[in-house]
Write an enzyme that holds these catalytic residues in place. Structure first.
Site, mmCIF file in Angstrom:
data_model
loop_
_atom_site.group_PDB
_atom_site.id
_atom_site.type_symbol
_atom_site.label_atom_id
_atom_site.label_comp_id
_atom_site.label_asym_id
_atom_site.label_seq_id
_atom_site.Cartn_x
_atom_site.Cartn_y
_atom_site.Cartn_z
ATOM 1 C CB SER A 265 -0.902 -0.005 1.233
ATOM 2 O OG SER A 265 -0.081 -0.207 2.385
ATOM 3 C CG ASN B 208 3.866 7.011 -4.721
ATOM 4 O OD1 ASN B 208 4.598 7.199 -5.681
ATOM 5 N ND2 ASN B 208 2.915 7.859 -4.385
ATOM 6 N N GLY C 225 1.314 1.039 -4.898
ATOM 7 C CA GLY C 225 0.234 0.150 -4.471
ATOM 8 C C GLY C 225 -1.083 0.900 -4.332
ATOM 9 C CG PHE D 158 9.586 -5.241 3.009
ATOM 10 C CD1 PHE D 158 10.581 -5.295 3.999
ATOM 11 C CD2 PHE D 158 9.075 -3.999 2.659
ATOM 12 C CE1 PHE D 158 11.049 -4.136 4.616
ATOM 13 C CE2 PHE D 158 9.538 -2.832 3.274
ATOM 14 C CZ PHE D 158 10.528 -2.902 4.251
ATOM 15 C CE LYS E 273 8.490 -1.113 -12.527
ATOM 16 N NZ LYS E 273 8.040 0.208 -12.993
ATOM 17 C CB ALA F 183 3.020 5.851 -7.999
ATOM 18 C CE LYS G 16 12.930 1.254 -13.631
ATOM 19 N NZ LYS G 16 11.521 1.142 -13.318
ATOM 20 N NE ARG H 97 13.645 4.680 -4.929
ATOM 21 C CZ ARG H 97 12.459 4.099 -4.891
ATOM 22 N NH1 ARG H 97 11.370 4.807 -5.012
ATOM 23 N NH2 ARG H 97 12.363 2.795 -4.728
ATOM 24 C CD GLN I 241 14.888 -1.648 -5.376
ATOM 25 O OE1 GLN I 241 15.769 -2.486 -5.223
ATOM 26 N NE2 GLN I 241 13.804 -1.606 -4.615
#
Lengths: 352, 352
Positions: B15, B17, B19, B101, B124, B158, B209, B273, B302
């Site tokens: 839940s 951004n 989600g 997670f 991702k 999002a 990416k 980001r 990431q």
């Protein structure tokens, strides 16, 4: 191919922003490469700049003060205002003029080209021939001057290339020996050339991307956000591929992963004058003609004209392929429909 | 597949951004589509926001005030802080949590999933399994929960999706009936879904990416200009394709022309980001860890972790493919080499 006896001579037909940047590269390369004459000529359409002839300024100061100020050109590049004398003893002709001047230049050069000469076009644009069929600039030159042609396209903002920022370009060439030879005169450690045999797709990419850039500019003008802009660029790329495939069935998908494909499309859709004017078109409500006059200092927009040409060609062929983005750009530029109707491209394939 | 008797029930596992933006879409879609239960549950990792439980705020105000403020969620989306109760009677599980997670969530859900349920991952990221081999998030979930998985990736910031800006996404799916069913719950007139059967390539694009975005950010930080940045993005795309092809030989080139390919790459390399932090890394000289803490409000980058994972996997395989950009991003992030060495990717294939 290039022996020290042959001494191939290069002429640049054109001396604008991009022509001057390329003159710097070629002038330096022929000095250190074997097999090329040190003397490079650059045809300059003569004009008076601050009371002096542009060709004389270039030859005395070694700088194109009008179109590429601040960049020193190699001293072995000689500006020449007479088109025929600049080109007549060249083995390699590098065409880099605005595409509307091509027919006039070819008419003047006809019959004065050295036998065995080859050409390479750096010109981004398309035309229709008398039968209304699409004709590539390289085809116009090849058929008029009876010389084999290659093309060089890529993500190359001229000033950045002149400043030696690292970048890449794609050389589209039908003959691999010619490709290797041309690659040598263009390549530097900051300007990386990849040769592909898919000439038509390379050249088409250079022209069609400007239509997508118009759509990207409309999106920017409407503040549609980055998801929508990315989607528009992607849809534009897919339509480019579909147009190219329908006109040149032998073209290859892998060409789009070259600099002439995705890379040039990205630079053009984020920088570039077609994007900029199209954004202003939405924001100001002024006509494209007015904005062209106000913002481009005499240069011409390629995107709208290319959209129109493609529209007419596809109309003749009764729209066998679906290119809603290209059609919308044409209609927004020439038929007065609202830029907002561009968003209809998202509903053309139904989701549910 | 979806009859009015079956009433398929959807649960969003996550839940944040993205989600919450997707909860808005699904919540609205199940109301008007036949064959789906109107009740959508959304698992919320409980936290206290301004003295109130986030799940209770969402259920009373129908807004995720922390992660997607300003956007009303459909009233039929119910926030649920208990993971197992949120998911246990769902027919469709939409996984949209930060990828670190995933193992914990799967461990909790194991044994509590409704027989016949299917999953779709919007996550991702990549991981290595115990053998050091790459494992997709969709594979981790599929093998842990024993459910068939699909993935949804694309150029989807999002907040813009939540604001109903037009965009596209790619649904990677091994089973076409499942693909059609999932397409229905995600599609709207502003969110266009294309289904492809190339699941692994779609998911890999979503993760890889971010490495290219780091390179793009380094380029921005060094003010390398738009030609160089476009070339870096192009080279990054070609390396992504080469990595994906080597790991998933059946993957298809055409997938890169989907939203998950070029479009997502473009948005990520201009916004996003990973690009932003990488630019700051060059400009400020601060470490990535410090910048992450300062700029990302607890979120994790990431790109660097993905570059490291790919580096280690390729090292194991003795670098059978050449991916100089990916290697440079790894070395800049983890081995202290200068961002400027990124430019060496341009000389790896010699020009002359």
């Amino acid at each position: 191919m290039a022996s020290s006896i042959e001494q191939l001579k290069v002429c640049l037909v054109g001396s604008g922003n991009w022509g001057s940047a390329v003159a710097k590269i070629i002038g330096n390369n022929v000095t250190r490469l074997e097999g090329f004459s040190r003397d490079v000529t650059m045809y300059v359409y003569e004009e008076i700049v601050d009371g002096e002839k542009l060709s004389e300024v270039i030859n005395s100061r070694h700088e194109n003060v009008k179109y590429l100020p601040g960049i020193k050109l190699p001293t072995n590049v000689r500006a020449e205002p007479d088109l025929v004398s600049s080109a007549s003893n060249a083995d390699i002709l590098v065409f880099v003029v605005p595409h509307q001047f091509v027919p006039g230049i070819c008419a003047k050069l006809k019959g004065s080209i050295k036998p065995g000469a080859v050409g390479v076009s750096l010109i981004k644009g398309l035309d229709a021939n008398v039968g209304g069929k699409l004709e590539l600039v390289s085809e116009t030159i090849a058929s008029s001057l009876q010389i084999p042609m290659s093309v060089l396209m890529g993500a190359n903002i001229a000033t950045e290339v002149a400043q030696e920022c690292h970048c890449e370009a794609t050389l589209g060439c039908k003959n691999s020996a010619q490709g290797s030879m041309l690659k040598r005169i263009f390549s530097t450690d900051y300007f990386k050339i990849e040769v592909v045999d898919d000439l038509e797709a390379v050249e088409m990419c250079g022209a069609l991307k400007n239509v997508v850039a118009c759509a990207a500019g409309f999106a920017d003008g409407m503040d549609l956000g980055s998801n929508t802009k990315a989607a528009i660029i992607r849809i534009g790329l897919v339509e480019m591929m579909s147009i190219i495939k329908s006109l040149f069935p032998d073209s290859k998908k892998k060409t789009y992963f070259q600099s002439c494909g995705v890379a040039d499309l990205i630079t053009t859709c984020f920088g570039g004058r077609n994007r900029r004017i199209s954004e202003a078109f939405v924001r100001t409500g002024k006509s494209l003609a007015v904005l062209e006059a106000e913002m481009l200092n005499g240069q011409k927009l390629q995107g709208p004209a290319t959209a129109q040409l493609i529209y007419k060609i596809l109309e003749k062929e009764a729209f066998k392929i679906e290119v809603p983005l290209f059609v919308k750009v044409y209609q927004i530029c020439f038929e007065g429909i609202s830029p907002r109707s561009l968003l209809e491209i998202f509903s053309i394939v139904s989701n549910l």
